[in-house]
Design an enzyme around this catalytic site. Structure first.
Site, PDB file in Angstrom:
ATOM      1  N   TRP A   1     -11.018  -8.328  11.164  1.00  0.00           N
ATOM      2  CA  TRP A   1     -10.149  -7.881  10.078  1.00  0.00           C
ATOM      3  C   TRP A   1      -8.698  -7.988  10.519  1.00  0.00           C
ATOM      4  CZ3 TRP A   1      -6.983  -3.376  10.091  1.00  0.00           C
ATOM      5  CH2 TRP A   1      -6.292  -3.183   8.873  1.00  0.00           C
TER       6      TRP A   1
ATOM      7  N   GLU B   1      -2.417  -0.219  -7.934  1.00  0.00           N
ATOM      8  CA  GLU B   1      -3.840  -0.354  -7.570  1.00  0.00           C
ATOM      9  C   GLU B   1      -4.431   1.054  -7.499  1.00  0.00           C
ATOM     10  OE1 GLU B   1      -5.378  -3.048  -4.189  1.00  0.00           O
ATOM     11  OE2 GLU B   1      -5.316  -1.070  -3.285  1.00  0.00           O
TER      12      GLU B   1
ATOM     13  N   SER C   1       2.524  -2.179   5.144  1.00  0.00           N
ATOM     14  CA  SER C   1       3.530  -3.234   5.313  1.00  0.00           C
ATOM     15  C   SER C   1       4.925  -2.725   4.951  1.00  0.00           C
ATOM     16  CB  SER C   1       3.162  -4.446   4.452  1.00  0.00           C
ATOM     17  OG  SER C   1       3.079  -4.084   3.081  1.00  0.00           O
TER      18      SER C   1
ATOM     19  N   HIS D   1      -1.694   1.747   9.687  1.00  0.00           N
ATOM     20  CA  HIS D   1      -2.689   1.803   8.603  1.00  0.00           C
ATOM     21  C   HIS D   1      -3.380   3.166   8.703  1.00  0.00           C
ATOM     22  CE1 HIS D   1      -5.822   0.394   5.867  1.00  0.00           C
ATOM     23  NE2 HIS D   1      -5.201  -0.769   5.705  1.00  0.00           N
TER      24      HIS D   1
ATOM     25  N   ASP E   1      -7.509 -11.554  -5.059  1.00  0.00           N
ATOM     26  CA  ASP E   1      -7.430 -10.467  -4.082  1.00  0.00           C
ATOM     27  C   ASP E   1      -7.732 -11.002  -2.677  1.00  0.00           C
ATOM     28  OD1 ASP E   1      -7.193  -7.743  -3.290  1.00  0.00           O
ATOM     29  OD2 ASP E   1      -9.387  -7.595  -3.229  1.00  0.00           O
TER      30      ASP E   1
ATOM     31  N   ARG F   1     -15.282  -3.239   5.297  1.00  0.00           N
ATOM     32  CA  ARG F   1     -14.846  -4.502   4.700  1.00  0.00           C
ATOM     33  C   ARG F   1     -16.042  -5.303   4.180  1.00  0.00           C
ATOM     34  NH1 ARG F   1     -10.880  -2.324   4.159  1.00  0.00           N
ATOM     35  NH2 ARG F   1      -8.784  -2.842   4.794  1.00  0.00           N
TER      36      ARG F   1
ATOM     37  N   ASN G   1       0.792  -1.240   0.000  1.00  0.00           N
ATOM     38  CA  ASN G   1       0.000   0.000   0.000  1.00  0.00           C
ATOM     39  C   ASN G   1       0.819   1.283   0.000  1.00  0.00           C
ATOM     40  OD1 ASN G   1      -2.407  -1.323  -0.148  1.00  0.00           O
ATOM     41  ND2 ASN G   1      -2.960  -1.062   2.005  1.00  0.00           N
TER      42      ASN G   1
HETATM   43  O1  SFD Z   1      -5.004  -3.340   2.248  1.00  0.00           O
HETATM   44  C1  SFD Z   1       4.560 -10.350  19.893  1.00  0.00           C
HETATM   45  N1  SFD Z   1      -1.939  -4.032   5.983  1.00  0.00           N
HETATM   46  C2  SFD Z   1      -1.629  -3.852   4.646  1.00  0.00           C
HETATM   47  N2  SFD Z   1      -0.476  -3.301   4.225  1.00  0.00           N
HETATM   48  C3  SFD Z   1      -0.113  -3.290   2.907  1.00  0.00           C
HETATM   49  O2  SFD Z   1       0.954  -2.773   2.555  1.00  0.00           O
HETATM   50  N3  SFD Z   1      -0.934  -3.855   1.960  1.00  0.00           N
HETATM   51  C4  SFD Z   1      -2.131  -4.434   2.271  1.00  0.00           C
HETATM   52  O3  SFD Z   1      -2.781  -5.022   1.403  1.00  0.00           O
HETATM   53  C5  SFD Z   1      -2.582  -4.331   3.645  1.00  0.00           C
HETATM   54  N4  SFD Z   1      -3.832  -4.805   4.056  1.00  0.00           N
HETATM   55  C6  SFD Z   1      -3.891  -5.357   5.347  1.00  0.00           C
HETATM   56  C7  SFD Z   1      -3.002  -4.885   6.344  1.00  0.00           C
HETATM   57  C8  SFD Z   1      -3.183  -5.330   7.675  1.00  0.00           C
HETATM   58  C9  SFD Z   1      -4.182  -6.266   7.948  1.00  0.00           C
HETATM   59  C10 SFD Z   1      -4.373  -6.694   9.373  1.00  0.00           C
HETATM   60  C11 SFD Z   1      -4.993  -6.774   6.909  1.00  0.00           C
HETATM   61  C12 SFD Z   1      -4.842  -6.322   5.615  1.00  0.00           C
HETATM   62  C13 SFD Z   1      -6.031  -7.806   7.199  1.00  0.00           C
HETATM   63  C14 SFD Z   1      -1.113  -3.360   7.012  1.00  0.00           C
HETATM   64  C15 SFD Z   1       0.178  -4.109   7.388  1.00  0.00           C
HETATM   65  O4  SFD Z   1      -0.049  -5.470   7.528  1.00  0.00           O
HETATM   66  C16 SFD Z   1       0.736  -3.531   8.679  1.00  0.00           C
HETATM   67  O5  SFD Z   1       0.919  -2.150   8.455  1.00  0.00           O
HETATM   68  C17 SFD Z   1       2.079  -4.122   9.122  1.00  0.00           C
HETATM   69  O6  SFD Z   1       2.024  -5.521   9.198  1.00  0.00           O
HETATM   70  C18 SFD Z   1       2.512  -3.558  10.467  1.00  0.00           C
HETATM   71  O7  SFD Z   1       3.752  -4.100  10.829  1.00  0.00           O
HETATM   72  P1  SFD Z   1       4.177  -4.334  12.381  1.00  0.00           P
HETATM   73  O8  SFD Z   1       5.511  -4.944  12.355  1.00  0.00           O
HETATM   74  O9  SFD Z   1       3.944  -3.097  13.155  1.00  0.00           O
HETATM   75  O10 SFD Z   1       3.070  -5.395  12.922  1.00  0.00           O
HETATM   76  P2  SFD Z   1       2.894  -6.954  12.527  1.00  0.00           P
HETATM   77  O11 SFD Z   1       3.383  -7.204  11.152  1.00  0.00           O
HETATM   78  O12 SFD Z   1       1.472  -7.281  12.804  1.00  0.00           O
HETATM   79  O13 SFD Z   1       3.836  -7.729  13.558  1.00  0.00           O
HETATM   80  C19 SFD Z   1       3.604  -7.795  14.940  1.00  0.00           C
HETATM   81  C20 SFD Z   1       4.551  -8.834  15.508  1.00  0.00           C
HETATM   82  O14 SFD Z   1       4.552  -8.794  16.934  1.00  0.00           O
HETATM   83  C21 SFD Z   1       4.444 -10.111  17.446  1.00  0.00           C
HETATM   84  N5  SFD Z   1       3.890  -9.989  18.783  1.00  0.00           N
HETATM   85  N6  SFD Z   1       5.777 -10.915  20.037  1.00  0.00           N
HETATM   86  C22 SFD Z   1       6.177 -11.185  21.295  1.00  0.00           C
HETATM   87  N7  SFD Z   1       5.422 -10.922  22.402  1.00  0.00           N
HETATM   88  C23 SFD Z   1       4.194 -10.350  22.281  1.00  0.00           C
HETATM   89  N8  SFD Z   1       3.458 -10.084  23.394  1.00  0.00           N
HETATM   90  C24 SFD Z   1       3.719 -10.048  20.981  1.00  0.00           C
HETATM   91  N9  SFD Z   1       2.558  -9.508  20.505  1.00  0.00           N
HETATM   92  C25 SFD Z   1       2.688  -9.469  19.159  1.00  0.00           C
HETATM   93  C26 SFD Z   1       3.582 -10.816  16.406  1.00  0.00           C
HETATM   94  O15 SFD Z   1       3.673 -12.226  16.493  1.00  0.00           O
HETATM   95  C27 SFD Z   1       4.193 -10.272  15.135  1.00  0.00           C
HETATM   96  O16 SFD Z   1       5.376 -10.969  14.827  1.00  0.00           O
HETATM   97  S1  SFD Z   1      -5.212  -3.961   3.494  1.00  0.00           S
HETATM   98  O17 SFD Z   1      -6.335  -4.879   3.418  1.00  0.00           O
HETATM   99  O18 SFD Z   1      -5.434  -2.986   4.486  1.00  0.00           O
HETATM  100  P1  AMP Z   2      -8.102  -1.115   1.987  1.00  0.00           P
HETATM  101  O1  AMP Z   2      -8.286  -2.380   1.234  1.00  0.00           O
HETATM  102  O2  AMP Z   2      -9.397  -0.427   2.324  1.00  0.00           O
HETATM  103  O3  AMP Z   2      -7.177  -1.244   3.166  1.00  0.00           O
HETATM  104  O4  AMP Z   2      -7.382  -0.109   0.998  1.00  0.00           O
HETATM  105  C1  AMP Z   2      -6.095  -0.292   0.504  1.00  0.00           C
HETATM  106  C2  AMP Z   2      -5.538   1.059   0.190  1.00  0.00           C
HETATM  107  O5  AMP Z   2      -6.411   1.786  -0.657  1.00  0.00           O
HETATM  108  C3  AMP Z   2      -5.323   1.949   1.391  1.00  0.00           C
HETATM  109  O6  AMP Z   2      -4.194   2.734   1.095  1.00  0.00           O
HETATM  110  C4  AMP Z   2      -6.578   2.792   1.441  1.00  0.00           C
HETATM  111  O7  AMP Z   2      -6.374   4.018   2.109  1.00  0.00           O
HETATM  112  C5  AMP Z   2      -6.867   2.985  -0.040  1.00  0.00           C
HETATM  113  N1  AMP Z   2      -8.286   3.118  -0.358  1.00  0.00           N
HETATM  114  C6  AMP Z   2      -9.268   2.207  -0.156  1.00  0.00           C
HETATM  115  N2  AMP Z   2     -10.456   2.655  -0.619  1.00  0.00           N
HETATM  116  C7  AMP Z   2     -10.229   3.879  -1.117  1.00  0.00           C
HETATM  117  C8  AMP Z   2     -11.051   4.872  -1.738  1.00  0.00           C
HETATM  118  N3  AMP Z   2     -12.367   4.679  -1.908  1.00  0.00           N
HETATM  119  N4  AMP Z   2     -10.464   6.010  -2.117  1.00  0.00           N
HETATM  120  C9  AMP Z   2      -9.137   6.213  -1.927  1.00  0.00           C
HETATM  121  N5  AMP Z   2      -8.325   5.334  -1.368  1.00  0.00           N
HETATM  122  C10 AMP Z   2      -8.845   4.175  -0.954  1.00  0.00           C
END
Ligand code: SFD
Ligand code: AMP
Length: 642
Positions: A219, A126, A441, A390, A353, A250, A62
């Site tokens: 989610w 995207e 990510s 996020h 997707d 979602r 993203n």
């Molecule tokens: O679009 C302990 N995110 C998305 N990012 C993208 O770039 N593209 C996408 O397509 C993304 N989509 C998405 C995203 C997140 C989620 C939940 C979904 C879909 C369903 C965001 C990214 O995933 C997010 O920004 C990063 O992963 C954040 O990284 P970080 O490192 O802050 O968190 P992590 O990866 O979740 O890792 C956490 C770690 O901590 C561990 N942990 N370890 C020891 N002791 C404890 N007590 C602990 N508690 C946690 C975990 O095991 C893990 O290793 S989209 O749909 O939005």
């Molecule tokens: P999402 O699947 O909702 O997590 O969206 C993935 C990425 O697209 C994130 O960067 C969102 O901020 C962006 N996004 C999702 N929907 C929209 C929208 N309707 N307009 C602009 N950005 C969006």
């Protein structure tokens, strides 16, 4: 009490978590540690290959700025993020991530992550900032590089399945962490010169929409339970944006992503009457100017327009997948063969997707006979989550990078080491650091790298291990293992181990927490609406829950982890409620609405709302911090389009 062996590990840099930020940190730290003969230790509660939010994979990266192509500038990204967060963002932190993130994406590709390419060999976008990937194995690819960096170079070690409970402190300096193995009777003490918190955000603080057998479905991944927030709060670090939760819209019930539908397929979402709330409710945006006029419309305002339809009785809201697919395929309607081919391609992209990152949504489609090219699917706002990387913003208040400061920001945003919290030696990245949203990510990975590099410099300049008093460690061990003791002593006081006058099981504890948050702090049941009286009632009930947290009971190591996960959630909840109470306005309708303060108050609340728990006095302090700009030519009111 079962006999627990003490395992003491001494290291230079301690990385807590094994997610995106931690993997970035491992790669970068290994490089610098090798040069200086330092040791790096990474600890994850799970297995790094599939831990954290990216466990199931993702279908997009993203955040990619594309600096080399000249498509966008760092300032463009900062403008986007600030506008999306209704003006509340640390420009220095966002800029630091944005200027480095492309290099991380190029590393992902080098390590084997397939990024979609067009016929000219360019990345397939995207949206403006998002790249499409075949991301089922995203986390495995990133984890492999982290493991190679630490293990193959001999600079580090990795501990998996160790649950970190909290910080080890030496006065005001973080001296490491304590936790336990979730597989063996072992209590772990990690002593470190610098500690990097990357344990993700929090889910299941609020009651999820899913119930019964689907209850764990959310989610956000259920295994991120607020450990970063707990750790930093208990260390006495200042926290920021704790009121900024994220509510993703979602696909209903299995939480499939919408980004690809809105951005790539250019789909509409319509209500039961066929109306498009983004068009029909446009005048509402004027109430939230200047942010109501920016492009793209901030995520919370997009949510809000849909929520208004639902509150008006016009639900359900549907993603018009069939309309979007037909519209794209119709461009080929004069050539039946090409049309058929395009339809197949679109169908497979639609399924991929979900299969790339939310497999359960594909299963739900299959189980409910949905063919996206024929039938639309319901979408809905999810329960609130804490995910600073996020579209939320909650996390620790950290120092920015020196070269990004202006004369004005330097005294407010800089204290020596990038991404160090207000506690000496305690660094944060990814979801653990606040006020720098939209890292996602790739940005979390690069922020891990930035923080690790700064932490290594800190170690070189503070090159001593703290001396922690052995009684401190004994006390922490007794406190952490207490739920096992309580259960063992009292398990025979009732016939049902779930119900006992002497202890509360973590599951029951979680239900209580979720009910409080759902009903009083603006969860799904209360349509994301709250007010001062409700928040005060929430605090009162959370106070009682805090008393009962001392009597959590665990029948095994797995439940012991559940106990501490829920204590972590409780602290995240309290920071959230206190900060929503402190911020006396509604700034993010669509995330939450303060019915007693229904408007935005730019004059008083164009600030960061920060909080801190003082471990010495055990009291909470609330403080405002100024929002300052690092691009002097880019004051936000001049930037706004529309
Ligand atoms: O679009 C302990 N995110 C998305 N990012 C993208 O770039 N593209 C996408 O397509 C993304 N989509 C998405 C995203 C997140 C989620 C939940 C979904 C879909 C369903 C965001 C990214 O995933 C997010 O920004 C990063 O992963 C954040 O990284 P970080 O490192 O802050 O968190 P992590 O990866 O979740 O890792 C956490 C770690 O901590 C561990 N942990 N370890 C020891 N002791 C404890 N007590 C602990 N508690 C946690 C975990 O095991 C893990 O290793 S989209 O749909 O939005
Ligand atoms: P999402 O699947 O909702 O997590 O969206 C993935 C990425 O697209 C994130 O960067 C969102 O901020 C962006 N996004 C999702 N929907 C929209 C929208 N309707 N307009 C602009 N950005 C969006």
């Amino acid at each position: 009490m079962p006999n627990f062996e003490n395992v003491v590990v001494e290291t230079d840099l301690l990385i807590l978590g094994g997610g995106m930020a931690a993997c970035g940190a491992a790669v970068e730290a290994a490089h610098w540690a090798k040069q200086h003969g330092l040791k790096v230790t990474l600890v994850d509660k799970a297995a790094v290959d599939r831990s954290g939010a990216v466990a199931m994979g993702l279908s997009a990266i993203n955040l990619y700025v594309g600096l080399k192509d000249g498509a966008n500038s760092v300032k463009d990204y900062v403008d986007y993020v600030r506008n999306d967060l209704m003006g509340v963002t640390r420009e220095d932190l966002v800029a630091n991530v944005a200027r480095h993130v492309d290099s991380t994406v190029h590393l992902f590709e080098k390590w084997g992550l397939p990024i979609w390419k067009d016929e000219k060999g360019n990345y397939v976008h995207e949206g403006r900032w998002q790249l499409m990937i075949n991301g089922e194995s995203y986390k495995v690819v990133v984890a492999e590089a982290a493991k190679n960096a630490l293990l193959a170079n001999g600079v580090g070690e990795i501990f998996e399945r160790i649950f970190i409970v909290g910080p080890l402190m030496e006065g005001d300096r973080c001296a490491g962490a304590v936790g336990f193995s979730v597989r063996e009777n072992k209590f772990y003490v990690f002593k470190a010169k610098a500690t990097l918190v990357t344990m993700g955000g929090a889910v299941h603080v609020f009651k999820p929409r899913s119930t019964g057998e689907g209850m764990g479905r959310a989610w956000y991944p259920p295994w991120n339970a607020g450990s970063s927030a707990y750790f930093t709060l208990k260390a006495g670090a200042e926290m920021t944006c704790q009121e900024v939760r994220f509510i993703p819209v979602r696909f209903k019930d299995a939480y499939g992503p919408v980004g690809a539908w809105f951005l790539l397929f250019k789909s509409r979402a319509t209500n039961a009457l066929g109306g498009d709330y983004m068009v029909e409710r446009k005048p509402e945006l004027e109430k939230w100017v200047p942010y109501g006029r920016v492009k793209p419309i901030p995520a919370n305002l997009r949510n809000y327009l849909g929520m208004l339809d639902v509150m008006d009785g016009k639900g359900p809201i549907s993603m018009r997948t069939e309309e979007a697919i037909q519209k794209i395929a119709n461009q080929y309607r004069d050539d039946p063969k090409a049309h058929k081919k395009k339809m197949k391609e679109l169908e497979s992209e639609a399924w991929e997707d979900f299969l790339d990152m939310t497999i359960s949504q594909a299963i739900l489609w299959a189980g409910t006979n949905v063919q996206p090219e024929e039938k639309s699917s319901e979408i809905a706002p999810a329960e609130p989550y804490f995910i600073g990387s996020h579209s939320g913003a909650s996390g620790a208040w950290v120092s920015g990078e020196e070269d990004l400061q202006t004369d004005e920001t330097r005294s407010e945003y800089f204290w020596g080491y990038a991404n160090m919290s207000t506690v000496q030696g305690l660094f944060c990245a990814g979801d653990a650091s606040g006020a720098s949203s939209h890292k996602f990510s790739s940005g979390s990975h690069v922020e891990g790298r930035i923080a690790a590099k700064a932490a290594i410099r800190f170690i070189l300049e503070h090159n001593s291990l703290a001396k922690v008093d052995p009684t401190t460690i004994d006390n922490l061990k007794a406190e952490i293992l207490k739920p096992l003791d309580l259960y063992e002593q009292h398990q025979n006081a009732s016939t049902d181990p779930e119900i006992n006058p002497h202890y509360i099981k973590p599951r029951m504890f979680m239900f209580r927490l979720q009910k409080i948050m759902d009903e009083y702090a603006g969860g799904v049941t209360s349509q994301f609406i709250t007010n001062e009286a409700q928040l005060k009632r929430a605090l009162e009930l959370l106070g009682l829950l805090r008393e009962d947290a001392l009597n959590l009971g665990a029948s095994n190591l797995h439940e012991l982890m559940r106990c501490w996960e829920n204590v972590h959630r409780l602290w995240q909840a309290e920071a959230h409620v206190r900060t929503m109470l402190f911020r006396d306005e509604t700034r993010w309708p669509g995330y939450y609405f303060r019915s007693d303060r229904p408007t935005m108050d730019e004059e008083k609340w164009h600030v960061f709302a920060n909080c801190r728990y003082d471990p010495a006095t055990q009291e909470w302090q609330m403080v405002k911090r100024p929002i300052l700009h690092i691009f002097p030519q880019a004051k936000e009111h001049e930037l706004l389009g529309g």
